[in-house]
Design a protein around this motif. Sequence first.
Motif, PDB file in Angstrom:
ATOM      1  N   UNK A 296       5.574  15.946  -6.316  1.00  0.00           N
ATOM      2  CA  UNK A 296       6.501  15.100  -7.073  1.00  0.00           C
ATOM      3  C   UNK A 296       6.695  13.731  -6.413  1.00  0.00           C
ATOM      4  N   UNK A 297       6.678  13.687  -5.077  1.00  0.00           N
ATOM      5  CA  UNK A 297       6.849  12.439  -4.335  1.00  0.00           C
ATOM      6  C   UNK A 297       5.797  11.413  -4.759  1.00  0.00           C
ATOM      7  N   UNK A 298       4.557  11.846  -4.778  1.00  0.00           N
ATOM      8  CA  UNK A 298       3.488  10.938  -5.163  1.00  0.00           C
ATOM      9  C   UNK A 298       3.456  10.654  -6.648  1.00  0.00           C
TER      10      UNK A 298
ATOM     11  N   UNK B 289      -2.681   2.114  -4.285  1.00  0.00           N
ATOM     12  CA  UNK B 289      -1.990   3.387  -4.239  1.00  0.00           C
ATOM     13  C   UNK B 289      -2.997   4.527  -4.243  1.00  0.00           C
ATOM     14  N   UNK B 290      -2.690   5.557  -3.458  1.00  0.00           N
ATOM     15  CA  UNK B 290      -3.528   6.742  -3.493  1.00  0.00           C
ATOM     16  C   UNK B 290      -3.874   7.373  -2.173  1.00  0.00           C
TER      17      UNK B 290
ATOM     18  N   UNK C 160      -5.195  -1.357  -7.226  1.00  0.00           N
ATOM     19  CA  UNK C 160      -6.304  -0.454  -6.924  1.00  0.00           C
ATOM     20  C   UNK C 160      -5.764   0.959  -6.831  1.00  0.00           C
ATOM     21  N   UNK C 161      -6.476   1.881  -7.475  1.00  0.00           N
ATOM     22  CA  UNK C 161      -6.110   3.298  -7.415  1.00  0.00           C
ATOM     23  C   UNK C 161      -7.243   4.062  -6.736  1.00  0.00           C
ATOM     24  N   UNK C 162      -6.869   4.898  -5.776  1.00  0.00           N
ATOM     25  CA  UNK C 162      -7.864   5.675  -5.042  1.00  0.00           C
ATOM     26  C   UNK C 162      -7.325   7.073  -4.795  1.00  0.00           C
ATOM     27  N   UNK C 163      -8.206   7.957  -4.354  1.00  0.00           N
ATOM     28  CA  UNK C 163      -7.843   9.278  -3.842  1.00  0.00           C
ATOM     29  C   UNK C 163      -6.941  10.046  -4.822  1.00  0.00           C
ATOM     30  N   UNK C 164      -5.740  10.450  -4.357  1.00  0.00           N
ATOM     31  CA  UNK C 164      -4.900  11.292  -5.207  1.00  0.00           C
ATOM     32  C   UNK C 164      -4.362  10.556  -6.424  1.00  0.00           C
TER      33      UNK C 164
ATOM     34  N   UNK D  80       0.863  -1.184   0.000  1.00  0.00           N
ATOM     35  CA  UNK D  80       0.000   0.000   0.000  1.00  0.00           C
ATOM     36  C   UNK D  80       0.899   1.232   0.000  1.00  0.00           C
ATOM     37  N   UNK D  81       0.646   2.140  -0.934  1.00  0.00           N
ATOM     38  CA  UNK D  81       1.549   3.278  -1.151  1.00  0.00           C
ATOM     39  C   UNK D  81       0.792   4.584  -0.951  1.00  0.00           C
ATOM     40  N   UNK D  82       1.331   5.443  -0.084  1.00  0.00           N
ATOM     41  CA  UNK D  82       0.715   6.751   0.152  1.00  0.00           C
ATOM     42  C   UNK D  82       1.143   7.304   1.489  1.00  0.00           C
TER      43      UNK D  82
END
Length: 508
Positions: A334-336, A326-327, A351-355, A259-261
């Motif tokens: 730039x980090x994200x 991610x999201x 899965x992509x969510x949010x930002x 999970x990335x964020x």
Amino acid sequence: MTDHTMKKISASIPHSIWPAYDLKRLEREAADSLGITLYELMQRAGEAAFEVARQHFPDASRWLILCGHGNNGGDGYVVARLAAAAGIQVTLLALESEKPLPEEAEQARDAWLNAGGIIHAPDILWPEETDLIIDGLLGTGLARAPRDNVATLIDQANAHPAPVLALDIPSGLLAQTGATPGAVIQARHTVTFIALKPGLLTGKARDVVGQLHFHALGLESWLSGQQPPLSRYDASQLALWFTPRCPTSNKGDHGRLVVIGGDHGTAGAIRMTGEAALRTGAGLVRILTRAENIAPIITARPELMVQELTAQSLEQSLEWADVVAIGPGLGLQEWGKKALQKVESFRKPMLWDADALNLLAINPDKRHNRILTPHPGEAARLLNCSVADIESDRLLAAQRLAQRYAGVVVLKGAGTVVASAEGALGIVDAGNAGMASGGMGDVLSGIISALLAQKFSLYDAACAGAVAHGAAAEKLAQRYGTRGMLATDLFTTLMRVVNPDVIDIKDD
């Protein structure tokens, strides 16, 4: 009463949904195949509605029935005749029109008149003593705001202290979309006939439908042989998705999720996604985030593996993972952006969510291995339109998103819509207003991602995850109510709903 109305009305709501534009064809073909006239179906509809009214308002002895100039009004005439025959005092108001009534509605009106009934003009003073209002003004063919003369009656009914029972659909609610472009009946109960309509389950439906009842009018056998284009998903199906685990399984059998964020100040978002994934049964969950978030997250939930997001840790994690989410808290800096650019090459389910969705709106692409989980604001950015456009037709919006971006789309909201690029389409009938609080979307992302890690297909993970999310909130609301519900409150009840073999989720 005929036999079919003596069955318990609304014993269950079907899992099949039919688009509003297909209802007339469905009704006609069903009647023809079974040798039933449309007038006979209208009589059955009136009988079913009368039974619901008597069941839920047994002491109501003075009914006001509002009839429109279509078949919905015809249902109202049938209800009026049955009520009068049962000794109920009935006042019936009917809209006037230069156009003739449909044939079966005319038959129903004539039967009411032949039974000694009176039809009053719509502008008469309403009786001071009214215990129940029956709404038969507008049916499923409505595609715009009600006209002024109808809107006046709708507003008058809503202002009256007597409860309202709506026939087929509350007048003013659009059967296909659940939108309310103008005045709309606020029903205490709605009894719908033959088929479930999308507009009863999404959009503004929950504000106006009240308790929903269903009656197939004796067409069950014929309907069972048809293939509905939409599906309804609810907690009764959880046991079909969440089957018992193999006793000798290990954590590696239940998937590795990264999970990335969690950019500066958003550690909570990524922590909720990670913990939701664990509570849903993911075998191993690794979080890549800002260095400052590592200690707080591990302290709050030591079962999570947490690392700083760097080029090296991201490379290693993508190689390790079965699924990526991610999201949540990713940010738009730039980090994200760099992390998302690297994740784009991931070929396994993600899965992509949010930002991640906000960045996708800037640089659109198609990926068939991806679930998108937008709320209406994010969906509007992804389709370059307004939130009002999204909410005016949530089904169409979800389909457009799936066509434009591929994979599966979960359009969140009351009556969440799930759509796939291959054409699968469903409405999630779970959840409540307590979920209107921060972090709920982060939890949903963790739930769905965990199901992907456990080898659910994209579409099944989206549907089962959204139902589990809503069912967990329903269990909380049963105990504490909806106001003040926090996203992290779902974790204990979530564990219960994803284990239906151990605990019946209908019991508290």
